[in-house]
Each structure stands twice: as C-alpha cells, then as structure tokens.
Design a protein around this motif. Sequence first.
Motif, short mmCIF file in Angstrom:
data_model
loop_
_atom_site.label_atom_id
_atom_site.label_comp_id
_atom_site.label_asym_id
_atom_site.label_seq_id
_atom_site.Cartn_x
_atom_site.Cartn_y
_atom_site.Cartn_z
N TRP A 159 0.79 -1.22 0.00
CA TRP A 159 0.00 0.00 0.00
C TRP A 159 0.83 1.28 0.00
N THR A 160 2.11 1.19 0.31
CA THR A 160 2.94 2.39 0.23
C THR A 160 3.06 2.87 -1.22
N ALA A 161 2.76 1.99 -2.18
CA ALA A 161 2.77 2.39 -3.59
C ALA A 161 1.76 3.50 -3.86
N PHE A 171 -10.04 7.06 -6.29
CA PHE A 171 -9.82 5.63 -6.40
C PHE A 171 -10.36 4.88 -5.18
N LEU A 172 -10.62 3.59 -5.42
CA LEU A 172 -10.95 2.65 -4.36
C LEU A 172 -9.79 1.68 -4.20
N LEU A 173 -9.48 1.35 -2.96
CA LEU A 173 -8.43 0.38 -2.65
C LEU A 173 -9.07 -1.00 -2.53
N ILE A 185 -6.06 1.10 7.24
CA ILE A 185 -6.76 1.86 6.21
C ILE A 185 -7.06 3.26 6.71
N ALA A 186 -7.47 3.37 7.96
CA ALA A 186 -7.77 4.68 8.53
C ALA A 186 -6.55 5.59 8.52
N ALA A 194 -11.16 7.38 -2.30
CA ALA A 194 -12.60 7.57 -2.09
C ALA A 194 -13.24 6.44 -1.31
N GLY A 195 -12.60 5.27 -1.29
CA GLY A 195 -13.22 4.16 -0.60
C GLY A 195 -12.41 2.89 -0.69
#
Length: 238
Positions: A159-161, A171-173, A185-186, A194-195
Amino acid sequence: MQLTVKVCGMRNPHNISEVAAAGADWIGLIFHPSSPRFVGRPDTATDAHPGAAVAIDVPPGIMKVGVFVDADNDYISMQAARHGLDLIQLHGNESPAAMQSLRCSLRAGSLHGVRLIKALHVASASDLQGWAAYADCADFMLFDTKCPTAGGSGRQFDWTALDSYDGSLPFLLSGGIGPDDADRIAGLCHPMMAGIDINSRFETAPAVKDAALIGRFIGRLRSAKTTTQTQRLKQNKT
C-alpha cells in the motif's frame, strides 16, 4: 471525508440486506461467468436467480456496482438496464477506446447516469501510472492486487505504492482487505482515496458474506478514521 465501503461478490438478496444494514455503501454484483461469485450461478440459499429477468433488489440508498471482465457492450448495457446498475466496474483488459465506446452505448440506451470504474492490477508503484490512459473515460479507478486471475486473490499489494499516485481520478483500494485492516486503512491519507472494496476475506462461503463481521469492521474503520482526522487537524493547528 467518510470512505465509501463497497462489498463485492454478492447475489443472495437476504445477505445483501444484512450487509447493507451493517453499513455497506455499495454492493458489487459480479457478471463474470467463471467467477464463483457470478450472479447467475444457482444459489441454494435463495430462490432468486439473478441471471433471470428479475432485478436484484438492494435497500434504498445503496448503490449497485456491476463488475465485468472483458465483456461486450451489448451484454454490459443489457445487465445495467435489467438490474438498475448505478456503476459499472471493468476489471479486465478493457482499453480506453472500449470504455469510450461503452459510455456511448450506455447513453444510447438512456443510461446516462451510470458511472464507470476501471480496475488496475497493481504489483508495484509503476502500475499506478496506467490511470492516465483512462483519465477521460473513467469516473473512478480501483487498485487491485495483480494476480493470474481477474481478481479475488485475497492478497494485498504494498500500500505504500499509493503515495506515488498523482492522478486526478478518485480511487478505491482493493485486494485482500481483511477484518484486521481497519486501523491501517484509517491511517492512509491520500487525498484521492474515495473508498475501499472488500470481498473474500469476509466470507463464510463464496458470495456469502459475514454481515456481523462486516459491521464490526466498518464501525472500527469509521471510528479510527474520525480519530485520525481529528488528530491531523490538531497537528495542523499547532
């Protein structure tokens, strides 16, 4: 800003109602026949058969997302009209030209308000740069873990990308998000996030979601997000 929570891979009307009550914002319906979560697959837990002409109902205020993989425009448009889709997620190798063509098809069918999501399959930060090709034809991006199949690997990318994403599209992850990831995530603070998109790690069986687990996860996520935002506001004032 509150993150949108999309729960993907659903087909059981009762389970959909449970997940909506647990706090989900978007429900993902998979229209890819090879997926174990394909909406047209017979389900012993329900008499409904989403492959038939009857639309899949969701509670008021919940958005329906149709997920397609390299499908033709006629099929996508037909399912969008039949099921009242609010968004269409393209999760294959769809080109920008194909997405532009799809948007024209939707407009021709009076489906002007349907928004388009393009999934990118991510192994490293460089994969995120693929967003630029879709800047003029997508409304959202979705970043999923690159794997041999179209998705559903249950694995996360690094996720550091996300720090390298400089796109103008929200974008949504996605990809392997599980019940224990709420605090992580928080802590993500990308302005275009966005979500999130959750799926297999909240299941008791393919396409059957644990609504209680999802409810606890969403509650923790939103509580932790509020705390994180408050702390950042305080830091900015000092």
